[in-house]
Design a protein around this motif. Structure first.
Motif, short mmCIF file in Angstrom:
data_model
loop_
_atom_site.label_atom_id
_atom_site.label_comp_id
_atom_site.label_asym_id
_atom_site.label_seq_id
_atom_site.Cartn_x
_atom_site.Cartn_y
_atom_site.Cartn_z
N PRO A 154 -14.71 -0.50 -4.62
CA PRO A 154 -15.50 -0.10 -5.79
C PRO A 154 -16.17 -1.24 -6.54
CG PRO A 154 -13.20 -0.23 -6.40
CD PRO A 154 -13.27 -0.58 -4.92
N GLY A 155 -16.00 -2.48 -6.06
CA GLY A 155 -16.48 -3.64 -6.82
C GLY A 155 -15.30 -4.36 -7.43
N TYR A 156 -15.39 -5.69 -7.48
CA TYR A 156 -14.25 -6.49 -7.93
C TYR A 156 -13.81 -6.14 -9.35
CZ TYR A 156 -15.51 -9.27 -3.85
OH TYR A 156 -15.80 -9.68 -2.57
N GLN A 157 -14.77 -5.78 -10.21
CA GLN A 157 -14.45 -5.50 -11.60
C GLN A 157 -13.80 -4.13 -11.78
OE1 GLN A 157 -17.38 -5.43 -10.22
NE2 GLN A 157 -18.76 -3.93 -11.15
N TRP A 177 -12.61 -2.78 2.01
CA TRP A 177 -11.66 -3.53 1.18
C TRP A 177 -11.33 -4.88 1.81
CZ3 TRP A 177 -9.51 -2.20 -3.55
CH2 TRP A 177 -9.82 -0.92 -4.02
N LYS A 178 -11.10 -4.87 3.11
CA LYS A 178 -10.75 -6.13 3.78
C LYS A 178 -11.90 -7.13 3.70
CE LYS A 178 -8.68 -8.00 7.98
NZ LYS A 178 -8.12 -7.67 9.31
N ASP A 179 -13.12 -6.65 3.94
CA ASP A 179 -14.28 -7.55 3.88
C ASP A 179 -14.42 -8.15 2.48
OD1 ASP A 179 -14.84 -7.01 6.50
OD2 ASP A 179 -16.47 -5.61 6.08
N ALA A 180 -14.28 -7.31 1.45
CA ALA A 180 -14.47 -7.78 0.08
C ALA A 180 -13.37 -8.74 -0.35
CB ALA A 180 -14.55 -6.59 -0.87
N LEU A 181 -12.12 -8.38 -0.10
CA LEU A 181 -11.01 -9.20 -0.58
C LEU A 181 -10.83 -10.47 0.24
CD1 LEU A 181 -8.36 -6.44 -1.40
CD2 LEU A 181 -9.91 -7.62 -2.98
N SER A 182 -11.26 -10.44 1.50
CA SER A 182 -11.14 -11.64 2.35
C SER A 182 -12.21 -12.67 2.03
CB SER A 182 -11.25 -11.25 3.83
OG SER A 182 -10.21 -10.41 4.23
N SER A 183 -13.27 -12.25 1.38
CA SER A 183 -14.42 -13.15 1.18
C SER A 183 -14.37 -13.91 -0.13
CB SER A 183 -15.72 -12.35 1.25
OG SER A 183 -15.80 -11.41 0.21
N VAL A 184 -13.32 -13.70 -0.93
CA VAL A 184 -13.23 -14.41 -2.21
C VAL A 184 -11.80 -14.90 -2.46
CG1 VAL A 184 -15.11 -13.11 -3.31
CG2 VAL A 184 -12.75 -12.29 -3.53
N LYS A 185 -11.71 -15.98 -3.21
CA LYS A 185 -10.45 -16.37 -3.84
C LYS A 185 -10.47 -15.79 -5.25
CE LYS A 185 -10.07 -20.61 -1.14
NZ LYS A 185 -9.95 -22.10 -1.17
N GLY A 186 -9.36 -15.85 -5.95
CA GLY A 186 -9.41 -15.26 -7.28
C GLY A 186 -8.13 -15.35 -8.07
N VAL A 187 -8.24 -14.92 -9.31
CA VAL A 187 -7.11 -14.75 -10.22
C VAL A 187 -6.92 -13.25 -10.43
CG1 VAL A 187 -6.15 -15.25 -12.49
CG2 VAL A 187 -7.64 -16.93 -11.36
N LEU A 251 -8.94 -10.34 -12.10
CA LEU A 251 -9.45 -10.90 -13.35
C LEU A 251 -10.71 -11.74 -13.14
CD1 LEU A 251 -6.08 -12.02 -15.00
CD2 LEU A 251 -7.49 -10.04 -15.64
N GLU A 252 -10.74 -12.50 -12.05
CA GLU A 252 -11.85 -13.43 -11.83
C GLU A 252 -11.91 -13.77 -10.35
OE1 GLU A 252 -13.54 -17.45 -14.13
OE2 GLU A 252 -11.48 -16.74 -14.48
N ILE A 253 -13.11 -13.89 -9.81
CA ILE A 253 -13.26 -14.22 -8.41
C ILE A 253 -14.00 -15.55 -8.25
CG2 ILE A 253 -13.19 -11.84 -7.59
CD1 ILE A 253 -16.26 -11.94 -7.38
#
Length: 284
Positions: A154-157, A177-187, A251-253
């Motif tokens: 649905p978007g990181y936010q 989900w895998k594509d989105a979450l694998s492509s960023v680091k984050g808090v 919280l932040e990517i």
């Protein structure tokens, strides 16, 4: 082909209508999103009554409600439940004009059964008599998912996952989900919904970013990602507390090339901002 009426029989076909919800008339959102996250708004989509009689329930006593499943395309609709219909008196128009009472009929198929119409429909024919829907729209059973659909990323936010949802996403390697979450680091933040306490963490060094970090939390033999604070809670309250009460949000990517120390500084900021050391689950 498995036809709609063969798969979803109803006890009184002549008194049943089928509604294909697409989006809210005020532009506030898509029907599928309401079915997923906002039960009241989802129900209200089918309670609306207008002065155009072809858009209303007429003498129908029962309703099968569907939401356009836009991840697949405009011809696809996912089952959102069966309802008993009663008119609100005195009559209301351009307002909520019906009461809908959920029925157990076909409830095992809610958020699992996807039908495909022969052609996309415009806005006007979205409410149909059950007895004529097979001939007019030629719906067929397209998919019966083994579990309820979670939808696309649905978007990181907008990430707000309960633990059982996180388990399914990781276990099924949900592509978006895998594509989105694998492509960023984050808090990220974990909320214990039983008491509101927060745990702030980060994916700062993992090669596959947030996906790799959250995979640890999803694993039923892990659940804590190795975090000392969460291990202590698990020892005291058990696995069931985590599975039943934890919620995961972002919280932040950061770009995958971002230095780990930069992300750790932001993690520290969020711990201060949310006071998760004093009133949450962070120990340092």
């Amino acid at each position: 082909m498995i036809t709609f009426t063969d798969f979803l029989p109803v006890p009184e076909p002549q008194l049943t209508k089928v509604k294909f919800n697409m989006r809210a008339g005020d532009g506030s959102g898509e029907a599928w999103d309401f079915l997923m996250d906002d039960h009241e708004h989802w129900i209200n989509l089918s309670r609306w009554r207008t002065k155009q009689t072809n858009n209303n329930m007429g003498n129908a006593r029962f309703l099968l409600a569907f939401a356009q499943y836009y991840p697949y395309g405009p011809q696809y609709f996912i089952f959102g439940g069966a309802f008993e219909v009663s008119e609100i008196k005195p009559d209301r128009y351009d307002d909520l004009g019906y009461d809908l009472i959920p029925l157990p009929l076909h409830e095992d198929y809610i958020k699992r059964l996807i039908i495909k119409l022969e052609t996309p429909i415009g806005r006007s024919p979205y409410l149909r008599h059950y007895a004529g829907v097979q001939a007019s729209l030629n719906p067929e059973v397209y998919e019966l998912a083994p579990d309820t659909k979670l939808g696309t990323f649905p978007g990181y936010q907008n990430v707000r996952l309960r633990h059982h949802e996180l388990q399914r996403i990781i276990a099924n390697d949900e592509p978006s989900w895998k594509d989105a979450l694998s492509s960023v680091k984050g808090v990220y933040v974990i909320t214990d919904l039983s008491n509101g306490r927060l745990y702030v963490g980060s994916a700062s060094g993992e090669a596959n970013g947030l996906w790799q970090r959250w995979s640890g939390y999803a694993h039923l033999k892990n659940l804590t990602g190795g975090n000392v604070e969460l291990e202590q809670l698990r020892a005291g309250l058990g696995d069931s507390h985590i599975i039943g009460n934890f919620q995961y949000s972002i919280l932040e990517i950061f770009d995958p090339k971002t230095r780990a120390d930069t992300i750790l500084k932001r993690e520290s900021f969020w711990k201060l901002a949310l006071d998760s050391r004093t009133h949450g689950m962070n120990l340092n």
